[in-house]
Design a protein around this motif. Structure first.
Motif, PDB file in Angstrom:
ATOM      1  N   ASP A  93      24.123 157.619  23.206  1.00  0.00           N
ATOM      2  CA  ASP A  93      22.727 157.746  22.766  1.00  0.00           C
ATOM      3  C   ASP A  93      22.545 159.255  22.554  1.00  0.00           C
ATOM      4  OD1 ASP A  93      20.007 156.198  22.523  1.00  0.00           O
ATOM      5  OD2 ASP A  93      19.478 157.934  23.712  1.00  0.00           O
ATOM      6  N   THR A 111      24.479 152.533  13.349  1.00  0.00           N
ATOM      7  CA  THR A 111      23.019 152.570  13.561  1.00  0.00           C
ATOM      8  C   THR A 111      22.320 153.058  12.288  1.00  0.00           C
ATOM      9  OG1 THR A 111      23.483 153.079  15.866  1.00  0.00           O
ATOM     10  CG2 THR A 111      21.204 153.310  15.134  1.00  0.00           C
ATOM     11  N   SER A 136      15.364 169.724  16.946  1.00  0.00           N
ATOM     12  CA  SER A 136      14.200 170.025  17.777  1.00  0.00           C
ATOM     13  C   SER A 136      13.606 171.407  17.462  1.00  0.00           C
ATOM     14  CB  SER A 136      14.568 169.935  19.263  1.00  0.00           C
ATOM     15  OG  SER A 136      15.683 170.752  19.532  1.00  0.00           O
ATOM     16  N   ARG A 180      22.517 174.864  14.655  1.00  0.00           N
ATOM     17  CA  ARG A 180      21.121 174.473  14.420  1.00  0.00           C
ATOM     18  C   ARG A 180      20.916 174.112  12.945  1.00  0.00           C
ATOM     19  NH1 ARG A 180      19.965 172.462  18.309  1.00  0.00           N
ATOM     20  NH2 ARG A 180      17.736 172.612  17.924  1.00  0.00           N
TER      21      ARG A 180
HETATM   22  N1  LIG Z   1      23.468 156.485  18.636  1.00  0.00           N
HETATM   23  C1  LIG Z   1      23.151 155.209  18.500  1.00  0.00           C
HETATM   24  O1  LIG Z   1      24.001 154.358  18.224  1.00  0.00           O
HETATM   25  C2  LIG Z   1      21.745 154.786  18.625  1.00  0.00           C
HETATM   26  C3  LIG Z   1      20.703 155.671  18.759  1.00  0.00           C
HETATM   27  N2  LIG Z   1      19.414 155.234  18.751  1.00  0.00           N
HETATM   28  C4  LIG Z   1      18.310 156.168  18.858  1.00  0.00           C
HETATM   29  O2  LIG Z   1      18.338 157.068  17.753  1.00  0.00           O
HETATM   30  C5  LIG Z   1      17.770 158.329  18.129  1.00  0.00           C
HETATM   31  C6  LIG Z   1      18.759 159.435  17.825  1.00  0.00           C
HETATM   32  O3  LIG Z   1      19.953 159.211  18.538  1.00  0.00           O
HETATM   33  P1  LIG Z   1      21.344 159.872  18.109  1.00  0.00           P
HETATM   34  O4  LIG Z   1      21.324 160.219  16.670  1.00  0.00           O
HETATM   35  O5  LIG Z   1      22.404 158.990  18.633  1.00  0.00           O
HETATM   36  O6  LIG Z   1      21.346 161.180  18.989  1.00  0.00           O
HETATM   37  P2  LIG Z   1      21.995 162.605  18.678  1.00  0.00           P
HETATM   38  O7  LIG Z   1      22.081 163.295  19.975  1.00  0.00           O
HETATM   39  O8  LIG Z   1      23.224 162.447  17.870  1.00  0.00           O
HETATM   40  O9  LIG Z   1      20.907 163.301  17.747  1.00  0.00           O
HETATM   41  C7  LIG Z   1      19.585 163.428  18.173  1.00  0.00           C
HETATM   42  C8  LIG Z   1      18.817 164.171  17.107  1.00  0.00           C
HETATM   43  O10 LIG Z   1      17.437 164.128  17.437  1.00  0.00           O
HETATM   44  C9  LIG Z   1      16.948 165.460  17.646  1.00  0.00           C
HETATM   45  N3  LIG Z   1      16.012 165.496  18.775  1.00  0.00           N
HETATM   46  C10 LIG Z   1      16.270 165.135  20.054  1.00  0.00           C
HETATM   47  N4  LIG Z   1      15.181 165.336  20.814  1.00  0.00           N
HETATM   48  C11 LIG Z   1      14.252 165.846  19.988  1.00  0.00           C
HETATM   49  C12 LIG Z   1      12.924 166.257  20.168  1.00  0.00           C
HETATM   50  N5  LIG Z   1      12.321 166.192  21.366  1.00  0.00           N
HETATM   51  N6  LIG Z   1      12.235 166.721  19.088  1.00  0.00           N
HETATM   52  C13 LIG Z   1      12.841 166.784  17.859  1.00  0.00           C
HETATM   53  N7  LIG Z   1      14.105 166.418  17.636  1.00  0.00           N
HETATM   54  C14 LIG Z   1      14.790 165.956  18.677  1.00  0.00           C
HETATM   55  C15 LIG Z   1      18.180 166.279  17.981  1.00  0.00           C
HETATM   56  O11 LIG Z   1      17.925 167.648  17.770  1.00  0.00           O
HETATM   57  P3  LIG Z   1      18.498 168.743  18.807  1.00  0.00           P
HETATM   58  O12 LIG Z   1      19.967 168.753  18.522  1.00  0.00           O
HETATM   59  O13 LIG Z   1      17.779 169.991  18.468  1.00  0.00           O
HETATM   60  O14 LIG Z   1      18.165 168.224  20.169  1.00  0.00           O
HETATM   61  C16 LIG Z   1      19.192 165.642  17.031  1.00  0.00           C
HETATM   62  O15 LIG Z   1      19.017 166.091  15.719  1.00  0.00           O
HETATM   63  C17 LIG Z   1      17.386 158.169  19.602  1.00  0.00           C
HETATM   64  O16 LIG Z   1      16.054 157.717  19.675  1.00  0.00           O
HETATM   65  C18 LIG Z   1      18.317 157.061  20.079  1.00  0.00           C
HETATM   66  O17 LIG Z   1      17.798 156.405  21.217  1.00  0.00           O
HETATM   67  C19 LIG Z   1      19.108 153.911  18.584  1.00  0.00           C
HETATM   68  C20 LIG Z   1      20.083 152.991  18.457  1.00  0.00           C
HETATM   69  C21 LIG Z   1      21.484 153.333  18.580  1.00  0.00           C
END
Ligand SMILES: NC(=O)C1=CN([C@@H]2O[C@H](COP(=O)(O)OP(=O)(O)OC[C@H]3O[C@@H](n4cnc5c(N)ncnc54)[C@H](OP(=O)(O)O)[C@@H]3O)[C@@H](O)[C@H]2O)C=CC1
Ligand SMILES: O=C(O)CCC(=O)C(=O)O
Length: 447
Positions: free
Chosen positions: A166, A209, A262, A290
């Motif tokens: 995740d 996903t 973020s 970034r």
């Molecule tokens: N991976 C999967 O298979 C699945 C994921 N999901 C959901 O998808 C979403 C993304 O997951 P995933 O892509 O795997 O995670 P990653 O860690 O690969 O990517 C997360 C992304 O979201 C950004 N992000 C995280 N927190 C924040 C915040 N507070 N504000 C703005 N941007 C933020 C990160 O930026 P930064 O690097 O700056 O933190 C990064 O770009 C989550 O909600 C997860 O629960 C749902 C189903 C399956």
């Protein structure tokens, strides 16, 4: 009906009042499922929903580890085993400083419905830690993952609980976690999904996903005789889900104009093409940089620091970053800019008011538990391949993924279509997900 929902939520709040994200997720389900239960005699007097909001088990543990300078750190680890009525607990691990019991309980609760929708035999769970992998060396991440698995291994297993990735947990972390599990238990089993291809992973799991979210949006668009071709798409996030949602949208002929992290979002009016997306994948997955660095390389693009991309004009929006990243005002901006379709790639990225805005406007809106279910569905396919000790081709897995997303769309239509023809996908996903789990719970008695 309002009174029934209020009485139920009062009881949930009395027990979990300090957990806002969990209450938000339960409220959304209660609003649609309680009116449904009221008309179904078999659920009468069984308190099924109340039983579903209480985790079967909530495990919390200390994770102590040593950094590269020899300093000792302590983080908190969790696994929420929410519901095992239809199969072993299944759901990801999140490593992020914001992780707490409320966030993991909301995710585990959503996971129960999502996994039920996939048509595969998987219960729901979620876990993680408040550990922040950002800025840590590979060795530090390895030591943390090993320390985390030292405790987690006692609670999981291929027939008990099968974690995956995740936020903050990708291929690197799954490798370290799997290695430690194998060493402690002296067995090579499908205990985690998202594994590397040479050691039990499934083709298409990294893509699933993001691809699944686009496949689901495609099914919704088809009901309006529309498609991705020629549409402008706004995506948030730049991690696993965002990258592959962008890849598939581009293949289908869309122009993707934003990505974010973020620290803010980038806007590329010319569209993010294959070459630019490959740059983002290397930036995020290998160099761990970034998103603002995109504009150093592609100078005609803009970086908007500290902002989300929801005021950019688009036809389709795919929020793929994190929970509550899109609020009511953002929803109004999207609607007034002509957005016709929103599919959640992340879990609960649209807050309650934003969801109501979209549904009141009767646009195509897909909740994450339906539209992002392709990831866990492909994890389910990875489990099947592990059990059978075979490996399907990329084409085979992609076909199965497409079929599953189509099935989920059909289930949403079955339970969510209203008299005027509008499909409330939130209602459809909640009720369809509920029915399968509730029926299994009824069959298994009060446990
Ligand atoms: N991976 C999967 O298979 C699945 C994921 N999901 C959901 O998808 C979403 C993304 O997951 P995933 O892509 O795997 O995670 P990653 O860690 O690969 O990517 C997360 C992304 O979201 C950004 N992000 C995280 N927190 C924040 C915040 N507070 N504000 C703005 N941007 C933020 C990160 O930026 P930064 O690097 O700056 O933190 C990064 O770009 C989550 O909600 C997860 O629960 C749902 C189903 C399956
Ligand atoms: O693949 C999995 O088991 C987990 C996916 C996940 O965490 C999610 O669907 O939110």
């Amino acid at each position: 009906m309002e009174n029934k929902i209020k009485a139920f939520m009062d009881e949930v709040i009395a027990r979990n009042g300090h957990e806002p994200e969990f209450i938000q997720a339960v409220q959304e389900v209660a609003e649609t499922v309680i009116p449904y239960i009221a008309n179904q005699d078999i659920y009468n007097g069984k308190n099924i929903l109340l039983r579903m909001v209480e985790p079967e088990r909530l495990i919390s543990f200390r994770v102590a580890w040593v950094d590269d300078d020899g300093e000792i750190h302590v983080n908190r680890g969790y696994r929420i085993q929410m519901n095992s009525a239809i199969g072993p607990y299944k759901g990801g691990l999140r490593f992020h400083p914001t992780v707490n019991a409320s966030i993991l309980k909301f995710l585990a609760f959503e996971q129960v419905f999502k996994n039920s929708l996939t048509t595969l035999p998987m219960g729901g769970g979620k876990g993680g830690s408040d550990f922040d992998p950002k800025g840590k060396s590979d060795d530090e991440v390895m030591r943390f993952c090993h320390a985390f698995m030292l405790e987690l291994n006692r609670h999981i297993g291929p027939n008990t609980d099968v974690p995956a990735g995740d936020i903050g947990v990708g291929a690197r972390e799954i490798g370290f976690l799997f290695g430690m599990y194998k060493k402690i238990r002296n067995e090579f089993t499908g205990v985690l999904t998202g594994k590397g291809l040479s050691w039990g992973g499934s083709k298409i799991r990294p893509e699933a996903t993001g691809y699944g979210t686009v496949y689901f949006a495609q099914s919704m668009l088809k009901t309006k005789n529309e498609s991705f071709d020629g549409k402008t798409v706004v995506i948030s996030g730049s991690g696993n889900v965002a990258q592959f949602a962008a890849e598939k949208a581009i293949v289908l002929g869309a122009k993707v104009v934003t990505l974010s992290d973020s620290s803010g979002y980038i806007y590329d009016k010319d569209g993010i093409n294959d070459e630019k997306l490959a740059f983002v994948m290397d930036l995020k997955n290998n160099r761990r940089g970034r998103i603002s660095e995109y504009t150093d390389k592609y100078t005609s693009a803009e970086f908007h620091a500290g902002k989300t991309p929801w005021d950019v004009k688009c036809d389709i929006a795919l929020p793929c970053a994190t929970q509550n990243e899109l609020n009511q005002q953002d929803a109004k901006n999207l609607l007034s800019n002509g957005c016709m379709c929103v599919a959640e790639g992340a879990n609960m990225p649209c807050d309650t008011d934003a969801v109501h805005e979209f549904n009141n406007a009767k646009i195509l809106f897909a909740p994450g538990k339906a539209s992002n279910a392709g990831g866990v569905a492909t994890s389910g396919l990875e489990m099947s391949q592990n059990s059978l000790r075979i490996s399907w081709t990329r084409e085979e897995v992609d076909e199965r993924l497409k079929d599953i997303m189509e099935d989920i769309h059909d289930s949403c239509i079955e339970y969510g279509k209203e008299e005027d023809g509008f499909c409330n996908y939130v209602k459809g996903a909640n009720i369809a997900g509920f029915v399968k789990v509730a029926d299994a719970m009824l069959a298994q008695g009060v446990i």
